[in-house]
Scaffold this motif. Structure first.
Motif, PDB file in Angstrom:
ATOM      1  N   TRP A  52      -8.574 -27.216 -11.249  1.00 55.10           N
ATOM      2  CA  TRP A  52      -7.821 -25.764 -10.734  1.00 55.10           C
ATOM      3  C   TRP A  52      -6.682 -26.939 -10.952  1.00 55.10           C
ATOM      4  O   TRP A  52      -5.707 -25.511 -10.999  1.00 55.10           O
ATOM      5  CB  TRP A  52      -7.501 -27.020  -8.882  1.00 55.10           C
ATOM      6  N   PHE A  53      -6.145 -26.931 -12.125  1.00 59.70           N
ATOM      7  CA  PHE A  53      -4.569 -27.527 -12.843  1.00 59.70           C
ATOM      8  C   PHE A  53      -4.572 -26.119 -13.790  1.00 59.70           C
ATOM      9  O   PHE A  53      -3.959 -25.872 -13.632  1.00 59.70           O
ATOM     10  CB  PHE A  53      -4.638 -29.208 -12.935  1.00 59.70           C
ATOM     11  N   GLY A  62       0.643 -29.889 -17.703  1.00 62.12           N
ATOM     12  CA  GLY A  62      -0.336 -29.223 -17.479  1.00 62.12           C
ATOM     13  C   GLY A  62      -1.967 -30.043 -16.580  1.00 62.12           C
ATOM     14  O   GLY A  62      -3.016 -29.763 -16.549  1.00 62.12           O
ATOM     15  N   LYS A  63      -1.606 -31.674 -17.111  1.00 59.40           N
ATOM     16  CA  LYS A  63      -2.055 -32.565 -16.269  1.00 59.40           C
ATOM     17  C   LYS A  63      -2.058 -33.189 -14.970  1.00 59.40           C
ATOM     18  O   LYS A  63      -1.164 -32.881 -14.587  1.00 59.40           O
ATOM     19  CB  LYS A  63      -2.459 -32.902 -17.784  1.00 59.40           C
ATOM     20  N   VAL A  64      -3.664 -33.649 -15.049  1.00 57.89           N
ATOM     21  CA  VAL A  64      -3.582 -34.428 -13.276  1.00 57.89           C
ATOM     22  C   VAL A  64      -2.841 -35.472 -13.745  1.00 57.89           C
ATOM     23  O   VAL A  64      -3.456 -36.274 -14.696  1.00 57.89           O
ATOM     24  CB  VAL A  64      -4.360 -34.502 -12.657  1.00 57.89           C
ATOM     25  N   ARG A  65      -1.931 -36.486 -13.094  1.00 61.64           N
ATOM     26  CA  ARG A  65      -1.488 -37.733 -13.308  1.00 61.64           C
ATOM     27  C   ARG A  65      -1.813 -38.019 -12.287  1.00 61.64           C
ATOM     28  O   ARG A  65      -1.773 -38.182 -11.248  1.00 61.64           O
ATOM     29  CB  ARG A  65      -0.227 -37.447 -13.469  1.00 61.64           C
ATOM     30  N   SER A  66      -1.477 -39.602 -12.874  1.00 65.13           N
ATOM     31  CA  SER A  66      -2.449 -40.460 -11.931  1.00 65.13           C
ATOM     32  C   SER A  66      -1.627 -40.449 -10.664  1.00 65.13           C
ATOM     33  O   SER A  66      -2.104 -41.356  -9.284  1.00 65.13           O
ATOM     34  CB  SER A  66      -2.312 -41.636 -12.766  1.00 65.13           C
ATOM     35  N   GLU A  67      -0.163 -40.169 -11.096  1.00 60.46           N
ATOM     36  CA  GLU A  67       0.731 -40.493  -9.414  1.00 60.46           C
ATOM     37  C   GLU A  67       0.138 -39.347  -8.536  1.00 60.46           C
ATOM     38  O   GLU A  67       0.466 -39.462  -7.533  1.00 60.46           O
ATOM     39  CB  GLU A  67       1.944 -41.045  -9.730  1.00 60.46           C
ATOM     40  N   TYR A 110       2.271 -28.829  -7.265  1.00 62.66           N
ATOM     41  CA  TYR A 110       0.601 -28.956  -7.812  1.00 62.66           C
ATOM     42  C   TYR A 110       0.211 -30.506  -7.116  1.00 62.66           C
ATOM     43  O   TYR A 110      -0.128 -30.616  -6.326  1.00 62.66           O
ATOM     44  CB  TYR A 110       0.647 -28.813  -8.889  1.00 62.66           C
ATOM     45  N   GLY A 111       1.016 -31.278  -8.100  1.00 65.93           N
ATOM     46  CA  GLY A 111       0.815 -32.510  -7.742  1.00 65.93           C
ATOM     47  C   GLY A 111       0.753 -32.931  -6.616  1.00 65.93           C
ATOM     48  O   GLY A 111       0.272 -34.194  -5.794  1.00 65.93           O
ATOM     49  N   GLU A 112       1.797 -33.073  -6.177  1.00 63.46           N
ATOM     50  CA  GLU A 112       2.810 -33.483  -4.962  1.00 63.46           C
ATOM     51  C   GLU A 112       1.431 -32.448  -3.515  1.00 63.46           C
ATOM     52  O   GLU A 112       1.091 -33.530  -2.099  1.00 63.46           O
ATOM     53  CB  GLU A 112       3.756 -32.764  -4.198  1.00 63.46           C
ATOM     54  N   MET A 113       0.826 -31.791  -3.823  1.00 54.37           N
ATOM     55  CA  MET A 113      -0.021 -31.164  -2.653  1.00 54.37           C
ATOM     56  C   MET A 113      -1.408 -31.345  -2.758  1.00 54.37           C
ATOM     57  O   MET A 113      -2.240 -31.927  -1.281  1.00 54.37           O
ATOM     58  CB  MET A 113      -0.365 -29.660  -3.451  1.00 54.37           C
TER      59      MET A 113
END
Length: 183
Positions: A52-53, A62-67, A110-113
């Motif tokens: 999705w990212f 542009g990477k999904v972070r663990s947090e 996006y991460g927060e979403m």
């Protein structure tokens, strides 16, 4: 970090241009009661976040972070989506057999979403397999396009775009929320 709609509901202000969220799941009243009492599902249950990212032009790496994959703290889904206030909508329509949930101002991050998308995605097994249950995150107020469209028919998956009828449904609910906010 809380999503913008939850910030808004508790009286906080954000200066960004957050997208809106609209969710509809066709289910029985018994399933709705079960879903609301269940612990919210977590992001690690889904392995398509990075895809999705990658489908969007991200700032930074542009990477999904663990947090980004950490859950919001809630005992059950009712607690998580039961926040009421400005710009929020949640209702189960027994006649239609559908739960609708919306946030006029959700998030621009996006991460927060992921924090709220994950628990809502976990509802998919309860959605009627032959329905057009869906979730749409898009820039309703500012018109900057779609951030995420997911089908929720027994399983959750990212898809290309909502049908015109789905977009009209989401627009109608968000228009009412926007109108109420103007008063």
């Amino acid at each position: 970090m809380l999503v913008a709609g939850l910030w808004t509901a508790v009286g906080q202000v954000q200066a960004s241009e957050p997208s809106s969220l609209y969710f509809r799941c066709n289910m029985t009243a018994a399933q709705y009661a079960e879903v609301k009492a269940a612990p919210p599902g977590g992001a690690p249950a889904f392995d398509d976040w990075q895809q999705w990212f990658d489908s969007h032009g991200m700032y930074g790496p542009g990477k999904v972070r663990s947090e980004d994959l950490r859950p919001l703290v809630a005992r059950n889904l009712r607690e998580l989506v039961g926040v009421t206030g400005w710009g929020t909508y949640s209702e189960y329509d027994e006649k239609a057999g559908a739960w609708r949930f919306a946030l006029l101002q959700f998030s621009d991050n996006y991460g927060e979403m992921i924090s709220l998308l994950a628990p809502l995605r976990s509802v998919a097994p309860y959605c009627a397999a032959d329905s057009d249950s869906f979730m749409l995150v898009y820039s309703y107020i500012w018109g900057n396009g779609d951030d995420a469209y997911l089908t929720l028919n027994g399983r959750s998956q990212f898809a290309k775009a909502p049908t015109p009828a789905q977009r009209q449904e989401a627009d109608a609910v968000l228009a009412e929320l926007f109108k109420a906010a103007q008063r």
